[in-house]
Design an enzyme around this catalytic site. Structure first.
Site, PDB file in Angstrom:
ATOM      1  N   CYS A  80       2.531  79.239 -18.900  1.00 25.60           N
ATOM      2  CA  CYS A  80       3.811  79.855 -18.704  1.00 25.60           C
ATOM      3  C   CYS A  80       4.367  78.665 -19.640  1.00 25.60           C
ATOM      4  CB  CYS A  80       4.668  79.670 -17.156  1.00 25.60           C
ATOM      5  SG  CYS A  80       6.128  80.497 -17.718  1.00 25.60           S
ATOM      6  N   CYS A  83       8.689  78.279 -18.449  1.00 29.01           N
ATOM      7  CA  CYS A  83       8.946  77.647 -18.093  1.00 29.01           C
ATOM      8  C   CYS A  83       8.203  76.546 -18.410  1.00 29.01           C
ATOM      9  CB  CYS A  83       7.841  77.515 -16.632  1.00 29.01           C
ATOM     10  SG  CYS A  83       8.030  79.909 -16.128  1.00 29.01           S
TER      11      CYS A  83
END
Length: 132
Positions: A80, A83
């Protein structure tokens, strides 16, 4: 590109705008991250995610910097990019130094390598490591 549009404050439902206000107040900023703007399409999911994040990332047995470092590691493992970037910024804001970041990346890389080897070799878990 997001699969749904990022909602501005004006476009977001009233329930989502209330969560945006809570985010601003908690973080002491006018900025609302893109993650929250995408979730604003579903006000219930937005609120639940924000509330759960607040609870999980609050100070506890682990301090907030350690929690951010764990978040970066898990985000890297899950691929991710969003993130990794957002929680690296949060970790820097909580005191992560460049040296800590380098060590974090070394640990992530080492764990990825040894995880892959243990998985590929199907190494059985030592009984000593198992809880009774």
């Amino acid at each position: 590109m997001a699969t749904v549009p990022l909602l501005t404050d004006e476009e977001a439902p009233a329930e989502s705008r209330a969560v945006f206000d809570a985010i601003r107040a908690a973080r002491g900023t006018d900025h609302v991250n893109n993650f929250w703007r995408v979730l604003a399409h579903d006000p219930a999911a937005l609120r639940a995610t924000w509330e759960r994040l607040q609870a999980v990332m609050a100070p506890g047995a682990l301090d907030p910097l350690v929690k951010e470092l764990i978040y970066v590691a898990v985000s890297a493992a899950n691929g991710c990019g969003y993130c990794v970037h957002s929680h690296s910024a949060a970790a820097r804001a909580k005191g992560m130094t460049p040296e800590m970041h380098s060590e974090l990346l070394a640990v992530i890389a080492m764990a990825s390598q040894t995880n892959a080897l243990a998985t590929a070799l199907q190494v059985p878990t030592d009984p000593l490591f198992l809880e009774d």
